[in-house]
Every structure is written in C-alpha cells, then in structure tokens.
Scaffold this motif. Structure first.
Motif, PDB file in Angstrom:
ATOM      1  N   LYS A  21     106.235  30.353  53.983  1.00 24.46           N
ATOM      2  CA  LYS A  21     105.929  29.188  53.155  1.00 24.46           C
ATOM      3  C   LYS A  21     104.447  28.815  53.108  1.00 24.46           C
ATOM      4  N   PRO A  25      99.451  31.015  47.509  1.00 22.25           N
ATOM      5  CA  PRO A  25      99.950  30.952  46.131  1.00 22.25           C
ATOM      6  C   PRO A  25      99.800  29.573  45.493  1.00 22.25           C
ATOM      7  N   LYS A  26      99.512  29.595  44.177  1.00 22.48           N
ATOM      8  CA  LYS A  26      99.422  28.359  43.403  1.00 22.48           C
ATOM      9  C   LYS A  26     100.811  27.765  43.185  1.00 22.48           C
ATOM     10  N   ALA A  27     101.809  28.634  43.112  1.00 20.43           N
ATOM     11  CA  ALA A  27     103.177  28.189  42.860  1.00 20.43           C
ATOM     12  C   ALA A  27     104.154  29.080  43.621  1.00 20.43           C
ATOM     13  N   GLY A  28     105.240  28.475  44.100  1.00 23.00           N
ATOM     14  CA  GLY A  28     106.316  29.239  44.722  1.00 23.00           C
ATOM     15  C   GLY A  28     106.157  29.549  46.191  1.00 23.00           C
ATOM     16  N   ASN A  33      94.588  36.610  40.559  1.00 26.58           N
ATOM     17  CA  ASN A  33      95.148  35.274  40.726  1.00 26.58           C
ATOM     18  C   ASN A  33      96.027  34.833  39.556  1.00 26.58           C
ATOM     19  N   ILE A  57     101.988  37.479  39.193  1.00 25.04           N
ATOM     20  CA  ILE A  57     103.176  36.934  39.840  1.00 25.04           C
ATOM     21  C   ILE A  57     103.766  38.021  40.716  1.00 25.04           C
ATOM     22  N   SER A  87     109.788  34.075  43.509  1.00 23.82           N
ATOM     23  CA  SER A  87     108.508  34.643  43.084  1.00 23.82           C
ATOM     24  C   SER A  87     107.415  33.625  43.359  1.00 23.82           C
ATOM     25  N   VAL A  88     106.190  34.140  43.455  1.00 24.25           N
ATOM     26  CA  VAL A  88     105.038  33.273  43.680  1.00 24.25           C
ATOM     27  C   VAL A  88     103.958  33.597  42.669  1.00 24.25           C
ATOM     28  N   GLY A  89     103.253  32.574  42.229  1.00 25.02           N
ATOM     29  CA  GLY A  89     102.081  32.737  41.379  1.00 25.02           C
ATOM     30  C   GLY A  89     100.863  32.747  42.275  1.00 25.02           C
ATOM     31  N   GLY A 143      97.181  32.676  43.976  1.00 22.67           N
ATOM     32  CA  GLY A 143      95.965  31.885  43.854  1.00 22.67           C
ATOM     33  C   GLY A 143      94.769  32.802  44.057  1.00 22.67           C
TER      34      GLY A 143
END
Length: 133
Positions: free
Chosen positions: A57, A74-77, A98, A101, A115-117, A119
């Motif tokens: 996380k 990550p920016k998201a996820g 960056n 995904i 999934s993660v976006g 950074g």
C-alpha cells in the motif's frame, strides 16, 4: 497438557513473527537506507530494471543495473499494492513512465487484483565517499 504447550508455543512464534515484521514505511526506509534522493524523473528505461519490489500500500522499488534505485509512489491505486503481488506491465515504448498503468496479479489465483497509476520515479543513490589515502 501437551496439546496446550504446543498451542502456546505456536502462538508465541506467530506473535514474534508479527512483531518482527516491519511496517511499510519501515520497509521503504530500509530500502533507501544510506542513499540520497535525487530529482524525480518522469520515466526510466525498461532495459535498466533488474528487479522490482512492492511495498504494501505504499510504493514500488525498482532496482536498476547501476547504483541507483527508483521509488515510485503511485498517483492512484496504491491501496491495491501487496508485497506478494505480481506486476504486469504493458508499455508501448522502451520506457516505464509516470503515465503508465501497472496491473497487479494475485499469485495464488493468477487473477488481476487491481491496478496502479504510476507517479514520478525518485532516484536514490549512495553518496560518493571521499577517499584519501
């Protein structure tokens, strides 16, 4: 009585293992220990990535062929990140950026689990030592 002692021993081992486990922030601190952060970059070359490590996380640590490791928060996820997850990266260039995904696969079921976006990638290098002989 024998069964009670066996259960007590198992519980004490499980408790010790849980207490010894580092928090995600402690794991990241250990990964970058002795290194200095550089200016974040938008992309890293895929050919330079030697291994990756997921920190629950929190982040993905990319170990490269050189003396530098890159940390991506990550920016998201980020909530989907698990230290046992398999990273599935599908890029259409020779770089990981960056804007990419990364999908996560559960190692047991082999099903996608999130999934993660990505950074920016923060480089961490060991400082040069001033050797005087």
């Amino acid at each position: 009585m024998k069964r009670f002692l066996m259960i007590a021993a198992l519980l004490s081992v499980a408790t010790a293992a849980t207490a010894a486990r580092l928090t995600p922030d402690e794991q990241l601190a250990k990964a970058i220990e002795g290194r200095v952060a550089g200016e974040p970059v938008k992309c890293i070359h895929l050919r330079d990535i030697r291994s990756t490590r997921v920190i629950d996380k929190t982040a993905i640590v990319y170990d490269t062929l050189g003396p530098t490791i890159y940390v991506n928060r990550p920016k998201a996820g980020a909530a989907f990140l698990r230290d046992d997850a398999i990273l599935v990266t599908d890029t259409h260039s020779s770089e990981l950026c960056n804007i990419d995904i990364v999908k996560l696969m559960d190692p047991g079921s082999r099903m996608l689990s999130g999934s993660v976006g990505l950074g920016d990638f923060v480089p961490y290098t060991k400082p040069k030592t001033d050797r005087r002989d």
